[in-house]
Design a protein around this motif. Sequence first.
Motif, PDB file in Angstrom:
ATOM      1  N   ASP A  67      33.079  26.178   8.348  1.00 24.54           N
ATOM      2  CA  ASP A  67      31.687  26.562   8.137  1.00 24.54           C
ATOM      3  C   ASP A  67      30.759  25.762   9.054  1.00 24.54           C
ATOM      4  O   ASP A  67      29.816  26.311   9.637  1.00 24.54           O
ATOM      5  CB  ASP A  67      31.284  26.340   6.676  1.00 24.54           C
ATOM      6  CG  ASP A  67      32.123  27.167   5.707  1.00 24.54           C
ATOM      7  OD1 ASP A  67      32.611  28.236   6.109  1.00 24.54           O
ATOM      8  OD2 ASP A  67      32.305  26.711   4.550  1.00 24.54           O
ATOM      9  N   ALA A  68      31.028  24.463   9.178  1.00 24.46           N
ATOM     10  CA  ALA A  68      30.224  23.627  10.071  1.00 24.46           C
ATOM     11  C   ALA A  68      30.382  24.078  11.518  1.00 24.46           C
ATOM     12  O   ALA A  68      29.439  24.004  12.313  1.00 24.46           O
ATOM     13  CB  ALA A  68      30.636  22.161   9.924  1.00 24.46           C
ATOM     14  N   SER A  69      31.574  24.572  11.854  1.00 21.27           N
ATOM     15  CA  SER A  69      31.827  25.010  13.230  1.00 21.27           C
ATOM     16  C   SER A  69      31.036  26.258  13.574  1.00 21.27           C
ATOM     17  O   SER A  69      30.388  26.340  14.625  1.00 21.27           O
ATOM     18  CB  SER A  69      33.322  25.257  13.435  1.00 21.27           C
ATOM     19  OG  SER A  69      34.042  24.038  13.419  1.00 21.27           O
ATOM     20  N   ILE A  70      31.059  27.263  12.699  1.00 18.59           N
ATOM     21  CA  ILE A  70      30.320  28.489  13.008  1.00 18.59           C
ATOM     22  C   ILE A  70      28.821  28.235  12.923  1.00 18.59           C
ATOM     23  O   ILE A  70      28.031  28.829  13.678  1.00 18.59           O
ATOM     24  CB  ILE A  70      30.757  29.646  12.077  1.00 18.59           C
ATOM     25  CG1 ILE A  70      30.313  30.992  12.657  1.00 18.59           C
ATOM     26  CG2 ILE A  70      30.234  29.461  10.665  1.00 18.59           C
ATOM     27  CD1 ILE A  70      30.954  31.347  13.982  1.00 18.59           C
ATOM     28  N   PHE A  71      28.391  27.343  12.038  1.00 17.85           N
ATOM     29  CA  PHE A  71      26.984  26.927  11.980  1.00 17.85           C
ATOM     30  C   PHE A  71      26.565  26.312  13.316  1.00 17.85           C
ATOM     31  O   PHE A  71      25.544  26.694  13.904  1.00 17.85           O
ATOM     32  CB  PHE A  71      26.808  25.919  10.843  1.00 17.85           C
ATOM     33  CG  PHE A  71      25.447  25.271  10.792  1.00 17.85           C
ATOM     34  CD1 PHE A  71      24.421  25.846  10.058  1.00 17.85           C
ATOM     35  CD2 PHE A  71      25.202  24.081  11.461  1.00 17.85           C
ATOM     36  CE1 PHE A  71      23.166  25.250  10.011  1.00 17.85           C
ATOM     37  CE2 PHE A  71      23.953  23.477  11.413  1.00 17.85           C
ATOM     38  CZ  PHE A  71      22.932  24.062  10.689  1.00 17.85           C
ATOM     39  N   SER A  72      27.351  25.378  13.807  1.00 19.78           N
ATOM     40  CA  SER A  72      27.019  24.692  15.062  1.00 19.78           C
ATOM     41  C   SER A  72      27.078  25.641  16.250  1.00 19.78           C
ATOM     42  O   SER A  72      26.224  25.585  17.148  1.00 19.78           O
ATOM     43  CB  SER A  72      27.988  23.526  15.290  1.00 19.78           C
ATOM     44  OG  SER A  72      27.928  22.599  14.229  1.00 19.78           O
ATOM     45  N   LEU A  73      28.068  26.525  16.265  1.00 19.44           N
ATOM     46  CA  LEU A  73      28.236  27.445  17.388  1.00 19.44           C
ATOM     47  C   LEU A  73      27.015  28.347  17.541  1.00 19.44           C
ATOM     48  O   LEU A  73      26.493  28.529  18.652  1.00 19.44           O
ATOM     49  CB  LEU A  73      29.497  28.285  17.175  1.00 19.44           C
ATOM     50  CG  LEU A  73      29.880  29.246  18.308  1.00 19.44           C
ATOM     51  CD1 LEU A  73      30.236  28.484  19.573  1.00 19.44           C
ATOM     52  CD2 LEU A  73      31.049  30.126  17.881  1.00 19.44           C
ATOM     53  N   HIS A  74      26.536  28.897  16.433  1.00 16.74           N
ATOM     54  CA  HIS A  74      25.389  29.805  16.535  1.00 16.74           C
ATOM     55  C   HIS A  74      24.066  29.060  16.624  1.00 16.74           C
ATOM     56  O   HIS A  74      23.096  29.603  17.174  1.00 16.74           O
ATOM     57  CB  HIS A  74      25.417  30.802  15.379  1.00 16.74           C
ATOM     58  CG  HIS A  74      26.389  31.914  15.631  1.00 16.74           C
ATOM     59  ND1 HIS A  74      26.010  33.141  16.078  1.00 16.74           N
ATOM     60  CD2 HIS A  74      27.748  31.943  15.556  1.00 16.74           C
ATOM     61  CE1 HIS A  74      27.078  33.898  16.259  1.00 16.74           C
ATOM     62  NE2 HIS A  74      28.145  33.193  15.936  1.00 16.74           N
ATOM     63  N   LEU A  75      24.021  27.835  16.144  1.00 20.55           N
ATOM     64  CA  LEU A  75      22.846  27.004  16.399  1.00 20.55           C
ATOM     65  C   LEU A  75      22.686  26.769  17.899  1.00 20.55           C
ATOM     66  O   LEU A  75      21.598  26.940  18.468  1.00 20.55           O
ATOM     67  CB  LEU A  75      22.957  25.678  15.647  1.00 20.55           C
ATOM     68  CG  LEU A  75      21.746  24.743  15.697  1.00 20.55           C
ATOM     69  CD1 LEU A  75      21.721  23.839  14.465  1.00 20.55           C
ATOM     70  CD2 LEU A  75      21.736  23.861  16.945  1.00 20.55           C
TER      71      LEU A  75
ATOM     72  N   LEU B  64      37.884  31.277  15.098  1.00 15.98           N
ATOM     73  CA  LEU B  64      37.403  30.675  13.849  1.00 15.98           C
ATOM     74  C   LEU B  64      37.622  31.584  12.634  1.00 15.98           C
ATOM     75  O   LEU B  64      38.089  31.109  11.589  1.00 15.98           O
ATOM     76  CB  LEU B  64      35.925  30.292  13.975  1.00 15.98           C
ATOM     77  CG  LEU B  64      35.620  29.030  14.796  1.00 15.98           C
ATOM     78  CD1 LEU B  64      34.117  28.846  14.962  1.00 15.98           C
ATOM     79  CD2 LEU B  64      36.250  27.789  14.181  1.00 15.98           C
ATOM     80  N   PRO B  65      37.336  32.901  12.709  1.00 19.26           N
ATOM     81  CA  PRO B  65      37.648  33.759  11.553  1.00 19.26           C
ATOM     82  C   PRO B  65      39.137  33.788  11.240  1.00 19.26           C
ATOM     83  O   PRO B  65      39.529  33.849  10.065  1.00 19.26           O
ATOM     84  CB  PRO B  65      37.139  35.140  11.996  1.00 19.26           C
ATOM     85  CG  PRO B  65      36.119  34.862  13.035  1.00 19.26           C
ATOM     86  CD  PRO B  65      36.614  33.650  13.758  1.00 19.26           C
ATOM     87  N   SER B  66      39.971  33.735  12.281  1.00 16.16           N
ATOM     88  CA  SER B  66      41.412  33.699  12.061  1.00 16.16           C
ATOM     89  C   SER B  66      41.823  32.431  11.326  1.00 16.16           C
ATOM     90  O   SER B  66      42.678  32.454  10.434  1.00 16.16           O
ATOM     91  CB  SER B  66      42.142  33.793  13.402  1.00 16.16           C
ATOM     92  OG  SER B  66      43.537  33.688  13.235  1.00 16.16           O
ATOM     93  N   MET B  67      41.195  31.320  11.676  1.00 12.35           N
ATOM     94  CA  MET B  67      41.499  30.062  11.015  1.00 12.35           C
ATOM     95  C   MET B  67      41.048  30.085   9.555  1.00 12.35           C
ATOM     96  O   MET B  67      41.745  29.576   8.670  1.00 12.35           O
ATOM     97  CB  MET B  67      40.850  28.902  11.774  1.00 12.35           C
ATOM     98  CG  MET B  67      41.464  28.672  13.156  1.00 12.35           C
ATOM     99  SD  MET B  67      40.555  27.463  14.156  1.00 12.35           S
ATOM    100  CE  MET B  67      41.037  25.941  13.355  1.00 12.35           C
ATOM    101  N   ILE B  68      39.883  30.680   9.289  1.00  8.87           N
ATOM    102  CA  ILE B  68      39.422  30.828   7.904  1.00  8.87           C
ATOM    103  C   ILE B  68      40.436  31.626   7.102  1.00  8.87           C
ATOM    104  O   ILE B  68      40.789  31.282   5.963  1.00  8.87           O
ATOM    105  CB  ILE B  68      38.050  31.527   7.868  1.00  8.87           C
ATOM    106  CG1 ILE B  68      36.934  30.543   8.204  1.00  8.87           C
ATOM    107  CG2 ILE B  68      37.785  32.151   6.511  1.00  8.87           C
ATOM    108  CD1 ILE B  68      36.473  29.683   7.054  1.00  8.87           C
ATOM    109  N   SER B  69      40.923  32.712   7.686  1.00 10.10           N
ATOM    110  CA  SER B  69      41.900  33.562   7.006  1.00 10.10           C
ATOM    111  C   SER B  69      43.174  32.791   6.686  1.00 10.10           C
ATOM    112  O   SER B  69      43.772  32.963   5.619  1.00 10.10           O
ATOM    113  CB  SER B  69      42.219  34.775   7.871  1.00 10.10           C
ATOM    114  OG  SER B  69      43.161  35.609   7.246  1.00 10.10           O
TER     115      SER B  69
END
Length: 458
Positions: A219-227, A324-329
């Motif tokens: 979650d922190a990764s996708i937050f940072s990526l789109h920030l 990242l979505p693959s890792m979440i899965s």
Amino acid sequence: MSKARLLLATERRAIVGLAGLYATRMLGLFMVLPVLALNADHLAGATPLLVGLALGIYGLTQAVLQIPFGMLSDRVGRKPIIAAGLGLFLIGSVVAAQADTIAMMIAGRSLQGSGAVAAAIMALLADQTREQVRTAAMATIGLSIGVAFAVAMVLGPLISSHFGLAGVFYFTAMLAVLGLVVLWKLVPPAPRRRGHRDVGIDRGQLKSIIGRTDLWRMDASIFSLHLVLMAIFTAVPFRLVEAGIAEPRHGLVYLGVMGLSFVAMVPLVIVAEKRRKMKLMCLGAIGTITLSLLGLGVAGSGLVALVGWLFAFFTAFNLLEATLPSMISKLAPAGAKGTAMGVYSTSQFLGAFLGGVLGGFLSQQFGLSAVFLGVALLAAGWFVLMLGMTAPKHLSSEVVVLSDEHQGDALETLMARFADVAGVEDVMVVPEERTAYLKVDRSRLDTEALSRLTGVRD
């Protein structure tokens, strides 16, 4: 291929229609990124900070409303909620097109984001597809978003150069109308709504999902990526102008950069997935983003250096968007992928909101270079955070329907029988849904034993 995994005609229509619907909506949101900062000078009261807020505000309304909209679609129906969301997106686009003040532009962008139908679209796709083909259907949606982003980077500057900023928003309004036509004419009638724990959010799982360290790193990764992404678009268009590229040609630069970055990303995704180097590729991508941001901060007006650093950035960006979505899965417990993805998506939109605000603030207070250097510092902290992550096991989600012969079995008995199958790493059985959610290692999975247990045959 198993006959069960071949698409039915209705499934094919649903996948094509909903992927197109999702993509057109995201195209409308993304098209403004490369043009708003450059064309906001005619808006009364505009400052770099407020322009950044206008860029990112859609993320805030999207983050706040996507989960409520998804839950509401469980009660009143998917299509009515999606249609209402597209209606809000249409109204927001028209408001932004007619804006003559920055406050009106912020209001329009906020309305665009309030049409938060992502969760409802994914739930409708789950309603329309069988468990055997659902993973492939979801992957199609993910691919459509990536394509929409690349097209938006090219199309936004092209339309803006001919029809102005208002033209971009009127075009997005047309996309919303097109989306409504696709929803009601192409997407098949919605079947009976069902629960989908691998797609929808289960409020009872939220606390445990948020509390898991491995998932909140994602979650922190996708937050940072789109920030980071949103922040740099308060400065990149001006860097291109400084390098001697007129706005009408910005789309050509983005076309070349995005095209080459997609090509460069593919072998990296293969290494991550097939050779099981997820953590290495993730850290490498974050490190590349950090270095490219530093490079953009000190590149000056040199075109070659600017394009080179943008290529490095978007190659790493696209790699993380894919993995990242693959890792979440892989990390989410059995039966909790939908909840984990809901938290993940909310984090993404919050990152987009704060990125626009941060980029605008840094640009206003310290200049363009400070935007890149400031988010480079954030990306360095992100890299340090991810050093402690555990490489995810390469597990896949499997959803199976319980046969009638299991109706009288106790929950503990069912779970034990599934757990005894070689390759099954985690299991959640929901008797009232007649469904078992599994996490499996496909390299070790005893498919014959699983088929015997579920009564499924090819």
